[in-house]
Write a protein that holds these residues in place. Structure first.
Motif, short mmCIF file in Angstrom:
data_model
loop_
_atom_site.label_atom_id
_atom_site.label_comp_id
_atom_site.label_asym_id
_atom_site.label_seq_id
_atom_site.Cartn_x
_atom_site.Cartn_y
_atom_site.Cartn_z
N LYS A 1 0.84 -1.19 0.00
CA LYS A 1 0.00 0.00 0.00
C LYS A 1 0.88 1.24 0.00
N ALA B 1 1.88 3.46 3.42
CA ALA B 1 1.65 2.61 4.58
C ALA B 1 2.92 2.52 5.42
N ASN C 1 0.07 -0.71 8.51
CA ASN C 1 -1.01 0.25 8.75
C ASN C 1 -1.20 1.13 7.53
N LYS C 2 -2.39 1.10 6.97
CA LYS C 2 -2.81 2.02 5.91
C LYS C 2 -3.93 2.87 6.48
N GLU C 3 -3.64 4.13 6.75
CA GLU C 3 -4.59 4.97 7.46
C GLU C 3 -5.86 5.23 6.65
N GLN C 4 -6.97 5.31 7.36
CA GLN C 4 -8.25 5.63 6.75
C GLN C 4 -8.36 7.15 6.53
N SER C 5 -9.40 7.55 5.86
CA SER C 5 -9.67 8.98 5.73
C SER C 5 -10.14 9.53 7.08
N THR D 1 -8.33 -7.42 11.65
CA THR D 1 -8.40 -7.31 10.20
C THR D 1 -8.44 -8.69 9.55
N ILE E 1 -3.15 -6.22 6.79
CA ILE E 1 -3.36 -4.80 6.55
C ILE E 1 -4.28 -4.26 7.64
N TRP F 1 -6.31 -1.13 9.03
CA TRP F 1 -6.88 0.14 8.58
C TRP F 1 -6.98 1.07 9.79
N LYS G 1 -6.81 4.57 12.23
CA LYS G 1 -7.44 5.88 12.18
C LYS G 1 -6.50 6.88 11.53
N SER G 2 -7.05 7.93 10.98
CA SER G 2 -6.25 8.95 10.33
C SER G 2 -5.46 9.73 11.38
#
Length: 304
Positions: free
Chosen positions: A107, A110, A134-138, A162, A175, A177, A179-180
């Motif tokens: 990602k 990430a 970690n791939k941060e969310q919007s 996950t 992965i 997801w 928090k931003s």
């Protein structure tokens, strides 16, 4: 000559130009700031150097990649989803790359986190079987008022984990997801000759207190806190925790871990100063836990 003959001659011409520029092409790949490439990354290298290498516009990305695989140390890595009916991912590896580098390529933007960050920082002696990315969310706003009943409900069951997991070679990558946070306390760390995007020690200690299952559970989290005694800045940790703006009082869990790990009282007392307004839980889904009054914490039996 037939149409096919002309096509063959044209292809030979492109191959010849690639072969003539081979030394410069390999130098460009060798000096790139990564060892694991998306196809788009290789495409950018091709377009940035096409004129210098004197390659025609007919030399496309597919032919360029095929040339590299045949004539250099570039090879394809297949990354397979474990429990989702989605296509496999393909990345292009120059010579050798660590599993951490391959995982980071899954990602864009990430970073390695939780138990993986614990291992890389050397906070315990565990060899992780699964890497966490970690791939941060919007951005999303916190909503609702915190109540004791709400806390009890949220922590009554097992932590949700996950399900997006990939596998390559003998490695699994989960992965997360997250928090931003704007990549808060995400650093670049040289490890084994490569630069890895990873959470700092302070951010790592917060993350594993928030999601202990991603670090092997409370016992392994406690071991990581012990390993960090001489490495962590409690001031940075508290400042980071404030910026993360969690609605739940995770500072109580962090303070408990610090006290049990043997931190000086002056260190963990700063967490207690943040307030003890609610009873809280060290982990999700605890069965027959013990209660620690001075932190208002329910903890696994025997950990107290």
């Amino acid at each position: 000559p037939t149409v096919r003959d002309y096509a063959t001659l044209a292809s030979m011409g492109r191959t010849s130009r690639l072969q003539i520029a081979r030394t410069d092409i390999l130098k460009a790949i060798e000096t790139a700031p990564r060892r694991v490439f998306w196809a788009e990354d290789i495409g950018e290298i091709l377009e940035q150097n096409r004129a210098f290498w004197r390659l025609s516009s007919r030399t496309g990305l597919r032919q360029f990649i095929e040339f590299l695989i045949e004539k250099s140390d570039l090879h394809v890595k297949e990354i397979i989803p474990v429990n989702h009916d989605i296509p496999a991912i393909y990345r292009y590896v120059w010579k050798e790359a660590s599993p951490f580098e391959v995982a980071l390529s899954l990602k864009r933007e990430a970073y390695l986190c939780h138990g993986t960050a614990v291992a890389i920082h050397g906070l315990n002696d565990q060899i992780p079987k699964r890497l966490y990315l970690n791939k941060e969310q919007s951005p999303k706003g916190n909503s609702g008022e915190l109540t004791q009943a709400g806390i009890d409900r949220a922590f009554a069951n097992k932590q949700r984990e996950t399900r997006l997991i990939y596998r390559f070679d003998e490695t699994e990558v989960a992965i997360v997801w997250g928090k931003s946070t704007g990549n808060l306390e995400v650093i670049e760390m040289n490890y084994g000759g490569s630069n890895l995007r990873i959470t700092s020690i302070e951010r790592t200690l917060i993350d594993i207190a928030v999601r202990p299952a991603y670090a092997g559970g409370p016992l392994q989290v406690l071991a990581a806190y012990r390993g960090a005694i001489e490495k962590v800045s409690v001031g940075v940790l508290i400042a980071t925790l404030r910026k993360l703006e969690y609605i739940y009082p995770f500072h109580q869990a962090i303070g408990f871990y610090m006290e049990r790990a043997g931190y000086p009282k002056s260190k963990y007392a700063r967490l207690k100063e943040l307030g003890l307004k609610f009873d809280f839980y060290l982990s999700y889904g605890l069965k027959d836990p013990e209660y620690v009054p001075n932190w208002r914490m329910y903890v696994p039996k025997g950990l107290q």
